[in-house]
Design an enzyme around this catalytic site. Structure first.
Site, PDB file in Angstrom:
ATOM      1  CG  ASP A 139      20.897 -11.616  59.373  1.00 10.60           C
ATOM      2  OD1 ASP A 139      20.602 -12.068  58.243  1.00 10.60           O
ATOM      3  OD2 ASP A 139      20.429 -10.555  59.829  1.00 10.60           O
ATOM      4  CE  LYS A 179      22.349  -8.121  59.051  1.00 10.29           C
ATOM      5  NZ  LYS A 179      21.903  -8.920  57.884  1.00 10.29           N
ATOM      6  N   GLY A 180      21.160  -4.985  55.218  1.00  4.80           N
ATOM      7  CA  GLY A 180      19.950  -4.270  54.829  1.00  4.80           C
ATOM      8  C   GLY A 180      19.662  -4.321  53.343  1.00  4.80           C
ATOM      9  CD  GLU A 233      18.592  -8.405  58.413  1.00  2.65           C
ATOM     10  OE1 GLU A 233      18.276  -9.269  57.587  1.00  2.65           O
ATOM     11  OE2 GLU A 233      19.319  -7.434  58.130  1.00  2.65           O
TER      12      GLU A 233
HETATM   13  C1  5RP Z   1      18.637  -8.280  54.670  1.00  2.00           C
HETATM   14  C2  5RP Z   1      20.088  -8.448  54.925  1.00  2.00           C
HETATM   15  C3  5RP Z   1      20.720  -9.682  54.411  1.00  2.00           C
HETATM   16  O1  5RP Z   1      21.311 -10.364  55.461  1.00  2.00           O
HETATM   17  C4  5RP Z   1      21.758  -9.286  53.410  1.00  2.00           C
HETATM   18  O2  5RP Z   1      21.156  -8.491  52.407  1.00  2.00           O
HETATM   19  C5  5RP Z   1      22.414 -10.498  52.776  1.00  2.00           C
HETATM   20  O3  5RP Z   1      21.473 -11.168  51.996  1.00  2.00           O
HETATM   21  P1  5RP Z   1      21.812 -12.470  51.174  1.00  2.00           P
HETATM   22  O4  5RP Z   1      22.060 -13.570  52.155  1.00  2.00           O
HETATM   23  O5  5RP Z   1      20.586 -12.699  50.329  1.00  2.00           O
HETATM   24  O6  5RP Z   1      23.034 -12.179  50.323  1.00  2.00           O
HETATM   25  O7  5RP Z   1      20.755  -7.646  55.531  1.00  2.00           O
HETATM   26  O8  5RP Z   1      18.196  -7.043  55.132  1.00  2.00           O
END
Ligand code: 5RP
Length: 221
Positions: A81, A94-95, A103
């Site tokens: 992730d 995160k989030g 997640e």
């Molecule tokens: C979604 C998340 C994503 O992992 C986080 O926002 C990173 O996103 P990106 O890869 O688009 O930068 O936590 O809830």
């Protein structure tokens, strides 16, 4: 492709290489994971995947990956992730996409949780906002209890697939473990977006054209 996008792709491709035939794989959510899905599918392995959002579920299916409902899965070999911020000692925020509850559940179910980020996500210290998913039942009173810790703003975002309301904690972040504990104990908070280093097996950072591998337990990024 911009540098940041290229770094996301590089980190995602390095993570795809960690996956082995026959594994069960948790797929996160976001733009970095959007690079992971085709990289994983291109390996042609026999995998069982769990997606953390409807968006990732569609991407995975379109790419030809086999997905399963998480409700019937007890164990995952690996989860991969993105993250919004990574601190020097391996804490994550995160989030950003509002998917942090699913997640965190998927990461906690995996033997190995691998984080993929571009180099802009490495920060000297975590800063607000910290995403929150709140139960809609009793929302006003939950927000009032949270205000004791610091200001909280409701995000202009749709409900989560589980009916939760996404907000952001905007107050001070000094002691991360203390804040994580306090946020967790507020009734009505489904989950917050602080992930402790002990959840994370490794962090793959795209930097320029290559992926750097960082291990929180080895002293941090
Ligand atoms: C979604 C998340 C994503 O992992 C986080 O926002 C990173 O996103 P990106 O890869 O688009 O930068 O936590 O809830």
């Amino acid at each position: 492709m911009q540098t940041t996008e290229h770094e996301k792709r590089v980190a995602a491709q390095a993570a795809a290489e960690l996956v082995e035939d026959g594994m069960s794989v948790g797929l996160g959510t976001g733009t970095t994971v959007a690079f992971l899905v085709p990289a994983l599918a291109a390996r042609g392995l026999d995998l069982r995947c769990v997606a953390t959002s409807p968006r990732t579920e569609s991407l995975a299916r379109e790419a030809g990956l086999r997905t399963e409902r998480f409700s019937s899965v007890e164990h995952l070999d690996i989860a991969i992730d993105g993250a919004d911020q990574v601190s020097p000692d391996g804490w994550l925020v995160k989030g950003g996409g509002g998917a942090h509850t699913r997640e965190k559940l998927v990461a906690a179910t995996a033997d190995r949780f691998v984080v993929i980020v571009d180099s802009t996500k490495l920060v000297p210290a975590l800063r607000p906002p910290v995403p929150l998913e709140l139960l809609s039942f009793g929302l006003a009173s939950t927000l009032l209890r949270l205000e004791v810790l610091g200001p909280v703003r409701r995000r202009d975002a749709p409900r989560t697939p589980d009916g939760g309301v996404i907000c952001d904690y905007l107050g001070p972040i000094t002691d991360l473990r203390l804040l994580a504990g306090r946020l967790s104990t507020v009734p009505g908070v489904v989950e917050h977006g602080l992930f402790p280093p002990e959840m994370v097996a490794e962090i793959l950072v795209g930097r320029g054209g290559r992926a750097e591998r960082l291990r929180p337990e080895a002293g941090g990024p």
